[in-house]
Design a protein around this motif. Sequence first.
Motif, PDB file in Angstrom:
ATOM      1  N   GLY A 241       0.832  -1.212   0.000  1.00  0.00           N
ATOM      2  CA  GLY A 241       0.000   0.000   0.000  1.00  0.00           C
ATOM      3  C   GLY A 241       0.857   1.249   0.000  1.00  0.00           C
ATOM      4  N   ALA A 242       1.860   1.289   0.889  1.00  0.00           N
ATOM      5  CA  ALA A 242       2.741   2.456   0.974  1.00  0.00           C
ATOM      6  C   ALA A 242       3.583   2.564  -0.289  1.00  0.00           C
ATOM      7  CB  ALA A 242       3.643   2.337   2.205  1.00  0.00           C
TER       8      ALA A 242
ATOM      9  N   ALA B  27       6.571 -11.473   4.206  1.00  0.00           N
ATOM     10  CA  ALA B  27       5.306 -11.164   4.872  1.00  0.00           C
ATOM     11  C   ALA B  27       4.736  -9.879   4.274  1.00  0.00           C
ATOM     12  CB  ALA B  27       5.515 -10.998   6.367  1.00  0.00           C
ATOM     13  N   LEU B  28       3.472  -9.620   4.568  1.00  0.00           N
ATOM     14  CA  LEU B  28       2.830  -8.381   4.137  1.00  0.00           C
ATOM     15  C   LEU B  28       2.284  -7.639   5.351  1.00  0.00           C
ATOM     16  CD1 LEU B  28       0.745  -9.805   1.143  1.00  0.00           C
ATOM     17  CD2 LEU B  28       2.855  -8.453   1.007  1.00  0.00           C
ATOM     18  N   GLY B  29       2.265  -6.333   5.252  1.00  0.00           N
ATOM     19  CA  GLY B  29       1.638  -5.546   6.312  1.00  0.00           C
ATOM     20  C   GLY B  29       0.815  -4.441   5.690  1.00  0.00           C
ATOM     21  N   THR B  30      -0.131  -3.926   6.469  1.00  0.00           N
ATOM     22  CA  THR B  30      -0.903  -2.784   5.962  1.00  0.00           C
ATOM     23  C   THR B  30      -0.086  -1.501   6.026  1.00  0.00           C
ATOM     24  OG1 THR B  30      -1.750  -2.311   8.169  1.00  0.00           O
ATOM     25  CG2 THR B  30      -3.148  -3.670   6.717  1.00  0.00           C
ATOM     26  N   ASP B  31       0.878  -1.457   6.991  1.00  0.00           N
ATOM     27  CA  ASP B  31       1.587  -0.216   7.317  1.00  0.00           C
ATOM     28  C   ASP B  31       0.602   0.835   7.844  1.00  0.00           C
ATOM     29  OD1 ASP B  31       3.727   1.425   7.745  1.00  0.00           O
ATOM     30  OD2 ASP B  31       4.081   1.933   5.652  1.00  0.00           O
ATOM     31  N   MET B  32      -0.622   0.417   8.185  1.00  0.00           N
ATOM     32  CA  MET B  32      -1.658   1.321   8.705  1.00  0.00           C
ATOM     33  C   MET B  32      -1.045   2.545   9.398  1.00  0.00           C
ATOM     34  SD  MET B  32      -4.312   0.438  11.829  1.00  0.00           S
ATOM     35  CE  MET B  32      -4.783  -1.148  11.194  1.00  0.00           C
ATOM     36  N   ASN B  33      -1.102   3.687   8.713  1.00  0.00           N
ATOM     37  CA  ASN B  33      -0.591   4.938   9.282  1.00  0.00           C
ATOM     38  C   ASN B  33      -1.236   6.093   8.515  1.00  0.00           C
ATOM     39  OD1 ASN B  33       1.425   6.492   7.413  1.00  0.00           O
ATOM     40  ND2 ASN B  33       1.950   4.339   7.088  1.00  0.00           N
ATOM     41  N   PRO B  34      -1.273   7.285   9.135  1.00  0.00           N
ATOM     42  CA  PRO B  34      -2.042   8.374   8.512  1.00  0.00           C
ATOM     43  C   PRO B  34      -1.347   9.007   7.311  1.00  0.00           C
ATOM     44  CG  PRO B  34      -0.952   9.131  10.504  1.00  0.00           C
ATOM     45  CD  PRO B  34      -0.713   7.655  10.434  1.00  0.00           C
ATOM     46  N   GLY B  35      -0.049   8.708   7.122  1.00  0.00           N
ATOM     47  CA  GLY B  35       0.693   9.384   6.059  1.00  0.00           C
ATOM     48  C   GLY B  35       0.749   8.609   4.764  1.00  0.00           C
ATOM     49  N   SER B  36       1.252   7.386   4.834  1.00  0.00           N
ATOM     50  CA  SER B  36       1.544   6.696   3.575  1.00  0.00           C
ATOM     51  C   SER B  36       0.642   5.497   3.317  1.00  0.00           C
ATOM     52  CB  SER B  36       3.003   6.236   3.562  1.00  0.00           C
ATOM     53  OG  SER B  36       3.250   5.340   4.619  1.00  0.00           O
ATOM     54  N   SER B  37      -0.253   5.154   4.268  1.00  0.00           N
ATOM     55  CA  SER B  37      -1.083   3.968   4.035  1.00  0.00           C
ATOM     56  C   SER B  37      -2.252   3.919   5.015  1.00  0.00           C
ATOM     57  CB  SER B  37      -0.238   2.697   4.172  1.00  0.00           C
ATOM     58  OG  SER B  37      -0.978   1.575   3.729  1.00  0.00           O
ATOM     59  N   MET B  38      -3.295   4.662   4.692  1.00  0.00           N
ATOM     60  CA  MET B  38      -4.438   4.768   5.599  1.00  0.00           C
ATOM     61  C   MET B  38      -5.424   3.642   5.293  1.00  0.00           C
ATOM     62  SD  MET B  38      -5.473   6.505   8.105  1.00  0.00           S
ATOM     63  CE  MET B  38      -6.975   6.298   9.018  1.00  0.00           C
ATOM     64  N   THR B  39      -5.147   2.471   5.820  1.00  0.00           N
ATOM     65  CA  THR B  39      -6.021   1.325   5.578  1.00  0.00           C
ATOM     66  C   THR B  39      -5.868   0.318   6.705  1.00  0.00           C
ATOM     67  OG1 THR B  39      -6.620  -0.435   4.023  1.00  0.00           O
ATOM     68  CG2 THR B  39      -4.287   0.032   4.243  1.00  0.00           C
ATOM     69  N   GLU B  40      -6.889  -0.497   6.884  1.00  0.00           N
ATOM     70  CA  GLU B  40      -6.802  -1.603   7.840  1.00  0.00           C
ATOM     71  C   GLU B  40      -6.847  -2.940   7.118  1.00  0.00           C
ATOM     72  OE1 GLU B  40      -9.291   0.748   8.118  1.00  0.00           O
ATOM     73  OE2 GLU B  40      -8.683   1.900   9.885  1.00  0.00           O
TER      74      GLU B  40
ATOM     75  N   LEU C 107      -5.895  -6.155   5.066  1.00  0.00           N
ATOM     76  CA  LEU C 107      -4.862  -7.063   4.557  1.00  0.00           C
ATOM     77  C   LEU C 107      -5.238  -7.686   3.208  1.00  0.00           C
ATOM     78  CD1 LEU C 107      -3.475  -8.729   7.801  1.00  0.00           C
ATOM     79  CD2 LEU C 107      -2.178  -7.389   6.133  1.00  0.00           C
ATOM     80  N   PRO C 108      -6.514  -8.069   2.978  1.00  0.00           N
ATOM     81  CA  PRO C 108      -6.839  -8.587   1.641  1.00  0.00           C
ATOM     82  C   PRO C 108      -6.470  -7.610   0.515  1.00  0.00           C
ATOM     83  CG  PRO C 108      -8.575  -9.176   3.165  1.00  0.00           C
ATOM     84  CD  PRO C 108      -7.641  -8.264   3.925  1.00  0.00           C
ATOM     85  N   LEU C 109      -6.591  -6.322   0.799  1.00  0.00           N
ATOM     86  CA  LEU C 109      -6.194  -5.330  -0.202  1.00  0.00           C
ATOM     87  C   LEU C 109      -4.679  -5.387  -0.447  1.00  0.00           C
ATOM     88  CD1 LEU C 109      -7.480  -3.156  -1.919  1.00  0.00           C
ATOM     89  CD2 LEU C 109      -7.172  -1.545  -0.045  1.00  0.00           C
ATOM     90  N   GLN C 110      -3.918  -5.629   0.613  1.00  0.00           N
ATOM     91  CA  GLN C 110      -2.459  -5.752   0.445  1.00  0.00           C
ATOM     92  C   GLN C 110      -2.132  -6.989  -0.384  1.00  0.00           C
ATOM     93  OE1 GLN C 110      -0.840  -3.075   1.527  1.00  0.00           O
ATOM     94  NE2 GLN C 110      -2.821  -2.452   2.367  1.00  0.00           N
TER      95      GLN C 110
ATOM     96  N   HIS D 132       1.001  -5.802  -8.233  1.00  0.00           N
ATOM     97  CA  HIS D 132       2.034  -4.774  -8.371  1.00  0.00           C
ATOM     98  C   HIS D 132       3.427  -5.285  -8.024  1.00  0.00           C
ATOM     99  CE1 HIS D 132       3.159  -0.588  -8.886  1.00  0.00           C
ATOM    100  NE2 HIS D 132       3.862  -0.648  -7.773  1.00  0.00           N
ATOM    101  N   LEU D 133       3.491  -6.259  -7.106  1.00  0.00           N
ATOM    102  CA  LEU D 133       4.801  -6.723  -6.633  1.00  0.00           C
ATOM    103  C   LEU D 133       5.220  -8.049  -7.268  1.00  0.00           C
ATOM    104  CD1 LEU D 133       4.420  -4.457  -4.596  1.00  0.00           C
ATOM    105  CD2 LEU D 133       5.009  -6.016  -2.758  1.00  0.00           C
ATOM    106  N   GLY D 134       4.274  -8.748  -7.882  1.00  0.00           N
ATOM    107  CA  GLY D 134       4.627 -10.013  -8.526  1.00  0.00           C
ATOM    108  C   GLY D 134       4.668 -11.203  -7.587  1.00  0.00           C
ATOM    109  N   MET D 135       3.903 -11.147  -6.516  1.00  0.00           N
ATOM    110  CA  MET D 135       3.828 -12.312  -5.632  1.00  0.00           C
ATOM    111  C   MET D 135       2.755 -13.284  -6.125  1.00  0.00           C
ATOM    112  SD  MET D 135       4.515 -10.509  -1.933  1.00  0.00           S
ATOM    113  CE  MET D 135       4.234 -11.876  -0.831  1.00  0.00           C
TER     114      MET D 135
END
Length: 404
Positions: A287-288, A310-323, A325-328, A335-338
């Motif tokens: 996401g970020a 592993a994947l993370g949401t990076d849930m934060n107000p600046g670069s990744s405002m989401t909760e 994980l399915p979106l990640q 986008h990443l080729g996984m």
Amino acid sequence: MRDLIVLDTSAVMTCDPSLGEGRLGLIERGAVYVREGVVAWVGPERDLPQADGAVRLSAEGGLVTPGLVDAHAHPIFGGDRAAEFALRAEGKTYLDIARNGGGIMSTVRATRGAIDEDLVERTHERLSRALAQGTTTLEAKTGYALSVYGELRLLQLLAQVARATPLTIVPTLLGAHAVPAERNGDRALFVAECAGPMLEGARGLAHAVDVYCDEGAFTLEEARTILTAAKTSGFAVRAHAGQFRDLGAAGLVAELDGLSADHLEQVSDEQAHLMAQHGTVATLLPGACVQLRLTPPPVARLRDAGCMMALGTDMNPGSSMTESLPLQMWLAMTHLGMTVDEAWLGVTRHAARAAGRPEAGRIAPSAPADLVGWRTPDPAHVPYHYGENHVRGVIVAGTQVVSR
Ligand code: NIG
Ligand code: FE
């Protein structure tokens, strides 16, 4: 607490290749028997052991997976930065905005100014949204107070939130998220505080210690000072590494046998091998990455080196405002080729390792009974049909906490 049997599944994804088919350990028409909040048995439904008195719960033909694990999140903060999101869409960069007083420092001001009740309530809301989308374990960083007192306050508030939510929170101290503007003149002293009194105070409150080692943040030497002290004090260690520039932090974390190096848009082959050797997880934050328009991390390099990803949401107000994980997972695949398997392991078994809760992220005897039932029979369908919540129900430690 009643014992529980989950049945009528399309398959149970154990995430343990010794228990089922392929890397995801899929058991077709599987069932799970839960006793006292822990998985007692998993296998084909036709082999289900006698379980008198257990409540039977139908998955209605859907897939059952481990509860998802968010390997990297910053859920406790005040305010929001929608205005910066708008500026970036007009072409301003993340680093430019940060240099002009926005970025992390703007959230630090909002967090310092927020009352406890407000921070707790907002964080709780974010966790509830994560839970509704299948997350049952979440690594939660501080990092928006940037003083000894303020960072310890955030850890205490996180503990308060953790007591009130069904999710398992793994707290991480991120005192070294940025050098606060007022400490620019005594940077070395701030680093010493992060490596001294902050760690002292975080004992019993934080599981791990993180450092943001990158351009515009902390240098490799500063990260080494803080993480070495943290390790000596008994904390697990991890780092934000190579989001903008490869300063060598991923290799440092590996040498310290750390949990995880995160972001990794920039990471050398040598460091990828060090991470694989030491079992340090490569946590990617799609996401970020997409939002800041960065070059994707070198997934093929990490894969070839044998890194757990592993994947993370990076849930934060600046670069990744989401909760979500399915979106990640969707972003990781598009986008990443996984692959599908990598995306699923990235939010289950590998994420649990990265978060420092390795017993989670799988459905195996004696693992915590954290389960998600999905409204689809097919693992690929969850990331494929993005932007829709496919969760039917969530069980945490043997108790159903979400039903949709
Ligand atoms: O992981 N990179 C550092 N920290 C966050 C961003 C924090 C912020 O912008 O507030 C991240 O992307
Ligand atoms: Fe982060």
